[in-house]
Design an enzyme around this catalytic site. Structure first.
Site, PDB file in Angstrom:
ATOM      1  N   GLU A 288       0.848  -1.207   0.000  1.00  0.00           N
ATOM      2  CA  GLU A 288       0.000   0.000   0.000  1.00  0.00           C
ATOM      3  C   GLU A 288       0.876   1.246   0.000  1.00  0.00           C
ATOM      4  O   GLU A 288       0.611   2.219  -0.709  1.00  0.00           O
ATOM      5  CB  GLU A 288      -0.907   0.002   1.231  1.00  0.00           C
TER       6      GLU A 288
ATOM      7  N   LYS B 126     -13.216   5.880  11.714  1.00  0.00           N
ATOM      8  CA  LYS B 126     -11.759   5.924  11.487  1.00  0.00           C
ATOM      9  C   LYS B 126     -11.153   7.285  11.814  1.00  0.00           C
ATOM     10  O   LYS B 126      -9.929   7.430  11.862  1.00  0.00           O
ATOM     11  CB  LYS B 126     -11.446   5.575  10.024  1.00  0.00           C
TER      12      LYS B 126
END
Ligand code: 5RP
Length: 229
Positions: free
Chosen positions: A113, A131
């Site tokens: 990533e 989040k």
């Protein structure tokens, strides 16, 4: 078998995935290669991306699982080395702060990533409101390590104040192991990202501060908020 009812969190994840496809579809052409991250929010994104798969060329994947999902939706998957840079990278996060610094790697895909994100002109983070945090670290910070270095890295992290825990049974796509840092609140993510990366045997840590997100699509019960850095 009946499909289980989706949770409220899944509803928000689906909504941000749709918002990302909506944003992208005006910006794609037949040569565009998109960077695609990993995780459950991204899985919703891939489903919706498949509906516009004739509007772009293909994708670079940040994990073997994402590559398999893209291929299953007939979206061509390219090797990043042949593509160079991607105009957009779409990925989720485990935590994101006000400066769009993130903790990632809950799915153990942090290294790839980070590589795809580094090659992206624009990082679009798709996340549900759970989040969003003011200080990173409530979610345990993952570190990918060379297996031989696991105990050494853990001891070094204890010196920095963390409680490391080996993610038993997990082998990354790169053949390495993950240790998660508990009870480790991070006031200065950029400095900590570099400090951890300097420990011998660390492949990557899950702090995305040096290359954070540029845009956040945040799913809330009131709708998707689009916040640009
Ligand atoms: C995987 C990741 C994911 O982006 C992160 O864990 C968020 O996952 P989800 O969308 O399932 O909440 O970093 O390595």
């Amino acid at each position: 078998m009946a499909t289980p009812p989706s949770s409220a969190q899944d509803t928000l994840k689906r909504a941000v995935a749709a918002a990302a496809v909506n944003e992208l579809k005006h910006l794609l052409d037949s040569r565009t290669v998109i960077g695609v991250g990993s995780g459950s929010t991204v899985n919703f994104f891939i489903e919706q991306l498949a509906e516009i798969r004739h509007d772009f060329d293909g994708a670079v994947a940040s994990s073997e699982e994402t590559a398999a999902r893209l291929k299953a939706h007939n979206i061509p998957v390219y090797d990043l080395n042949g593509v160079g840079t991607v105009p957009f990278y779409i990925d989720g996060a485990d935590e994101i702060n006000e400066r769009f610094e993130m903790i990632k790697g809950g799915g153990a895909a942090l290294t790839r990533e980070k590589i795809v994100a580094a090659c992206a002109q624009r990082f679009i983070c798709i996340a549900d409101q759970s989040k969003r945090v003011s200080v990173l670290g409530g979610y345990p910070l993952p570190i990918e390590v060379i297996p031989l270095a696991r105990s050494y890295v853990a001891r070094e992290m204890v010196k920095l104040g963390a409680d490391p825990m080996y993610r038993d049974g997990v082998v990354t796509d790169n053949g390495n192991q993950i240790i998660d840092m508990y009870n480790f609140m991070i006031e200065d993510p950029l400095t900590m990202e570099e400090r951890i990366n300097n420990i011998t045997g660390v492949v990557t840590n899950g702090l995305f501060a040096r290359r954070g997100a540029d845009v956040l699509l945040l799913g809330t019960p009131e709708g998707v908020q689009r916040i640009e850095r």
